[in-house]
Write an enzyme that holds these catalytic residues in place. Sequence first.
Site, mmCIF file in Angstrom:
data_model
loop_
_atom_site.group_PDB
_atom_site.id
_atom_site.type_symbol
_atom_site.label_atom_id
_atom_site.label_comp_id
_atom_site.label_asym_id
_atom_site.label_seq_id
_atom_site.Cartn_x
_atom_site.Cartn_y
_atom_site.Cartn_z
ATOM 1 N N ARG A 77 -19.797 -2.713 24.079
ATOM 2 C CA ARG A 77 -19.515 -2.107 22.776
ATOM 3 C C ARG A 77 -18.360 -2.833 22.081
ATOM 4 N NH1 ARG A 77 -18.575 4.235 22.876
ATOM 5 N NH2 ARG A 77 -16.520 3.594 23.590
ATOM 6 N N LYS A 179 -16.088 0.530 16.983
ATOM 7 C CA LYS A 179 -14.843 1.243 17.269
ATOM 8 C C LYS A 179 -13.675 0.486 16.640
ATOM 9 C CE LYS A 179 -13.483 4.225 21.049
ATOM 10 N NZ LYS A 179 -14.025 5.523 20.611
ATOM 11 N N GLU A 215 -21.204 13.052 13.124
ATOM 12 C CA GLU A 215 -20.330 13.278 14.285
ATOM 13 C C GLU A 215 -18.968 13.724 13.788
ATOM 14 O OE1 GLU A 215 -18.926 9.874 16.518
ATOM 15 O OE2 GLU A 215 -19.448 8.506 14.902
HETATM 16 C C1 LIG Z 1 -14.880 6.544 20.962
HETATM 17 C C2 LIG Z 1 -15.663 7.420 20.044
HETATM 18 C C3 LIG Z 1 -16.606 8.360 20.510
HETATM 19 C C4 LIG Z 1 -16.806 8.653 21.972
HETATM 20 O O1 LIG Z 1 -17.321 7.592 22.705
HETATM 21 P P1 LIG Z 1 -17.237 7.579 24.291
HETATM 22 O O2 LIG Z 1 -17.760 6.251 24.676
HETATM 23 O O3 LIG Z 1 -18.091 8.688 24.790
HETATM 24 O O4 LIG Z 1 -15.808 7.793 24.647
HETATM 25 C C5 LIG Z 1 -17.341 9.068 19.575
HETATM 26 N N1 LIG Z 1 -17.153 8.904 18.244
HETATM 27 C C6 LIG Z 1 -16.251 8.022 17.763
HETATM 28 C C7 LIG Z 1 -16.091 7.896 16.293
HETATM 29 C C8 LIG Z 1 -15.487 7.261 18.642
HETATM 30 O O5 LIG Z 1 -14.583 6.403 18.142
#
Ligand SMILES: *Cc1c(COP(=O)(O)O)cnc(C)c1O
Length: 334
Positions: A77, A179, A215
């Site tokens: 990722r 991210k 989300e």
């Molecule tokens: C990091 C993140 C998540 C959660 O991802 P995980 O890999 O499960 O920790 C969900 N939404 C956003 C916007 C994120 O930055």
Amino acid sequence: MDWGSLGFGYVKTDYRFVSNYKDGKWDEGVLTEDDTVTISESAGVLQYAQTCFEGLKAYRTQDGHVVCFRPDMNAERMANSARRLEMPVFPEDRFVDAVKKVVKANLKFVPPYGSGATLYLRPYMFGSNPVIGVKPATEFQFRIFATPVGPYFKGGIKPITLRVPDFDRAAPRGTGHVKAGLNYAMSLHAIVDAHNQGYNENLYLDSATRTKVEETGGANVIFVTKDNKIVTPKSNSILPSITRRSLMYVAKEYLGLEAQEREIYIDEVKDFKECALCGTAAVLSPVGKIVDHGKEYNFGMEKPGEITQKLYDTLTGIQMGRLKAPDGWLFVVE
Ligand SMILES: *Cc1c(COP(=O)(O)O)cnc(C)c1O
């Protein structure tokens, strides 16, 4: 260390990993005790926010090993985030290797089995050389530090309240799926506003039509239908949570439930019986109520739903070594 009283905050540990990118290549990297970063006042990260990050955990398992949960998924990722932000990819195998090195060098900070605390790892990368005209940096730094974090829910898991905000998180062809620090910078106002109004988190809708659930600022969302199917929103602007993808697998393969990724309209939410947020920090947080401008969707504020609890117990059971993990999910460090 008083593991039980740890919160989710930064605690300085002994060693962190640092690698620099210059003249088109990454150096071999070192573990260092230096917890500070010195960069140009005009560094790409400071002027144009050229940075991305990851988050994952190391746990002590029931049989005394120290493991990381699916670090290869974080490596992949972060490579995708780097490509979208015009940053050089830190090789995925070297990422996993560096994660293991940092955990090994900070073993005394890995909380004991059963404490509920874990060692949180934060890999990140940023443009470090001066830029003033808008363009990608040419030098970068990749770092991983570790910090012990307490149980997310102290004194038992308590359902939280979400509101549908008037702010958007991600544009349809923007950066919601990577991210990037910039996604968080622009969410800070919305989260402070939500807290001021008495809500725990914002549940964002798709910004193009504002009809579909996406989300929250830092966690994906799952719902449970009245006939016990797990559904989660499908969209190009959602961050692909590793916890959510793991939970969907656990639902199917461990609990025998149907699990589906599809578009979910906010109008449908009234038909669901459970809702929860998922991410590395809390694994799964039950949602008791969603408030959408005067409309309320209630799932129960007393305790987590039955399926939410089962999913939580199964995934944390896998992470802590109480249940057999699927091949390749646990990376043994010690
Ligand atoms: C990091 C993140 C998540 C959660 O991802 P995980 O890999 O499960 O920790 C969900 N939404 C956003 C916007 C994120 O930055």
